[in-house]
Design a protein around this motif. Structure first.
Motif, short mmCIF file in Angstrom:
data_model
loop_
_atom_site.label_atom_id
_atom_site.label_comp_id
_atom_site.label_asym_id
_atom_site.label_seq_id
_atom_site.Cartn_x
_atom_site.Cartn_y
_atom_site.Cartn_z
N ASN A 24 0.81 -1.22 0.00
CA ASN A 24 0.00 0.00 0.00
C ASN A 24 0.84 1.27 0.00
OD1 ASN A 24 0.96 0.04 2.58
ND2 ASN A 24 -1.01 -0.18 3.59
N HIS A 25 2.15 1.16 -0.26
CA HIS A 25 2.99 2.36 -0.34
C HIS A 25 2.62 3.12 -1.62
CE1 HIS A 25 6.44 5.00 -0.55
NE2 HIS A 25 6.70 4.68 0.72
N PRO A 26 2.43 4.43 -1.54
CA PRO A 26 1.97 5.18 -2.72
C PRO A 26 2.96 5.25 -3.88
CG PRO A 26 2.52 6.68 -0.93
CD PRO A 26 2.59 5.29 -0.37
N LEU A 27 4.24 5.00 -3.63
CA LEU A 27 5.24 5.15 -4.69
C LEU A 27 5.60 3.85 -5.40
CD1 LEU A 27 7.71 7.61 -2.92
CD2 LEU A 27 5.92 8.15 -4.59
N ALA A 41 9.78 -8.26 -7.56
CA ALA A 41 10.27 -6.94 -7.94
C ALA A 41 9.54 -5.88 -7.12
CB ALA A 41 10.01 -6.69 -9.42
N ILE A 42 10.28 -4.87 -6.73
CA ILE A 42 9.70 -3.63 -6.20
C ILE A 42 9.80 -2.66 -7.37
CG2 ILE A 42 9.88 -1.79 -4.49
CD1 ILE A 42 11.61 -3.78 -2.80
N ALA A 43 8.65 -2.17 -7.83
CA ALA A 43 8.62 -1.34 -9.03
C ALA A 43 7.91 -0.03 -8.75
CB ALA A 43 7.90 -2.08 -10.16
N GLU A 44 8.28 0.98 -9.54
CA GLU A 44 7.59 2.26 -9.46
C GLU A 44 6.10 2.03 -9.72
OE1 GLU A 44 9.82 5.80 -11.37
OE2 GLU A 44 10.38 4.02 -12.54
N ARG A 45 5.26 2.68 -8.95
CA ARG A 45 3.82 2.60 -9.17
C ARG A 45 3.47 3.61 -10.26
NH1 ARG A 45 -0.19 0.37 -6.12
NH2 ARG A 45 1.12 0.19 -4.27
N CYS A 46 2.88 3.14 -11.34
CA CYS A 46 2.51 4.00 -12.46
C CYS A 46 1.03 4.37 -12.38
CB CYS A 46 2.80 3.30 -13.79
SG CYS A 46 4.55 2.95 -14.04
N ALA A 47 0.73 5.63 -12.55
CA ALA A 47 -0.65 6.12 -12.46
C ALA A 47 -1.54 5.50 -13.53
CB ALA A 47 -0.68 7.64 -12.58
N ASP A 48 -0.95 5.18 -14.69
CA ASP A 48 -1.76 4.62 -15.79
C ASP A 48 -1.93 3.10 -15.69
OD1 ASP A 48 0.71 3.62 -16.50
OD2 ASP A 48 0.82 4.66 -18.42
N GLY A 93 10.69 5.59 3.14
CA GLY A 93 9.86 4.61 3.83
C GLY A 93 9.51 3.38 3.01
N ILE A 94 10.12 3.25 1.84
CA ILE A 94 9.80 2.14 0.94
C ILE A 94 10.29 0.81 1.50
CG2 ILE A 94 10.23 1.15 -1.35
CD1 ILE A 94 10.32 4.12 -2.37
N ALA A 95 11.54 0.76 1.94
CA ALA A 95 12.09 -0.50 2.43
C ALA A 95 11.28 -1.01 3.63
CB ALA A 95 13.56 -0.35 2.79
N THR A 96 10.92 -0.12 4.53
CA THR A 96 10.13 -0.53 5.70
C THR A 96 8.76 -1.05 5.27
OG1 THR A 96 11.28 1.04 7.12
CG2 THR A 96 9.15 0.24 7.89
N ALA A 97 8.09 -0.32 4.39
CA ALA A 97 6.76 -0.74 3.92
C ALA A 97 6.81 -2.09 3.21
CB ALA A 97 6.15 0.32 3.00
N ILE A 98 7.82 -2.28 2.39
CA ILE A 98 7.96 -3.52 1.63
C ILE A 98 8.31 -4.68 2.56
CG2 ILE A 98 9.42 -4.71 -0.06
CD1 ILE A 98 7.34 -2.81 -1.32
N CYS A 99 9.23 -4.45 3.49
CA CYS A 99 9.61 -5.48 4.45
C CYS A 99 8.40 -5.89 5.28
CB CYS A 99 10.73 -4.95 5.33
SG CYS A 99 11.37 -6.16 6.51
N LEU A 100 7.65 -4.92 5.73
CA LEU A 100 6.44 -5.19 6.53
C LEU A 100 5.41 -5.97 5.70
CD1 LEU A 100 4.97 -4.76 9.20
CD2 LEU A 100 4.22 -2.56 8.34
#
Length: 181
Positions: A10-13, A69-76, A112-119
């Motif tokens: 649920n991380h916005p990025l 993969a951890i990837a950029e969230r794309c708006a489209d 905060g990406i690493a923490t959100a992904i790890c969680l």
């Protein structure tokens, strides 16, 4: 352990998606950076090492290593570029445990990406994969990763002296874990 799905994020990025062969050049590019590997046990000789590792992730089985993969969230809604990975180096059905590992390109640090992904990955393993324990081994010099683990609810369980050889030298690691409630 059940067949892998994807951990929700649920991380916005960023989003978590399957790791693709096309991601390997991006992955290798940041794993070559001294600031990324300085406090990790990565020991890549060249990009072919990552292709071999990727191939090991393609073998399906309840105890095979698993990486996303951890990837950029794309708006489209399109597939974003890889900026990191998260997964489990070891999984045991008998003991219902897994060892988490993650990495992130330096341009994305401090958000905060690493923490959100790890969680997210840990919760996924404890809940949908029915693990009783998710553990992490982190070099005792890796203050950033220690903070990530602690923010994600992991507790330090011990200090492992000369646990793994890291670029030719014995490395000391802390053992962290989260257990099912």
């Amino acid at each position: 352990m059940p067949a892998p799905s994807l951990p929700p994020c649920n991380h916005p990025l960023v989003e978590i998606r399957p790791l693709l062969a096309a991601d390997i050049p991006h992955w290798y590019a940041y794993l070559r950076e001294a600031e990324v590997i300085r406090h990790t046990s990565w020991q890549l000789r060249d990009i072919h090492d990552l292709y071999a590792l990727f191939n090991s992730y393609q073998i399906e089985g309840p105890e095979t290593p698993l990486r996303f993969a951890i990837a950029e969230r794309c708006a489209d809604g399109s597939t974003g570029r890889l900026i990191g990975t998260v997964g489990f180096n070891q999984r045991s059905v008998q003991h219902r445990q897994a060892e988490i590992a993650y990495d992130l390109a330096p341009a994305w640090w401090g958000r905060g990406i690493a923490t959100a992904i790890c969680l997210a990955a840990c919760e996924w393993a404890l809940q949908s994969q029915r693990c009783l324990r998710v553990q992490a081994c982190v070099l005792d010099t890796n203050a950033a990763s220690i903070r990530v683990l602690e923010k994600a609810g992991f507790e330090r369980e011990g200090w492992l002296r000369s646990y793994r050889v890291v670029r030719g030298l014995p490395g000391n690691f802390f053992m962290y874990a989260r257990v099912a409630a």
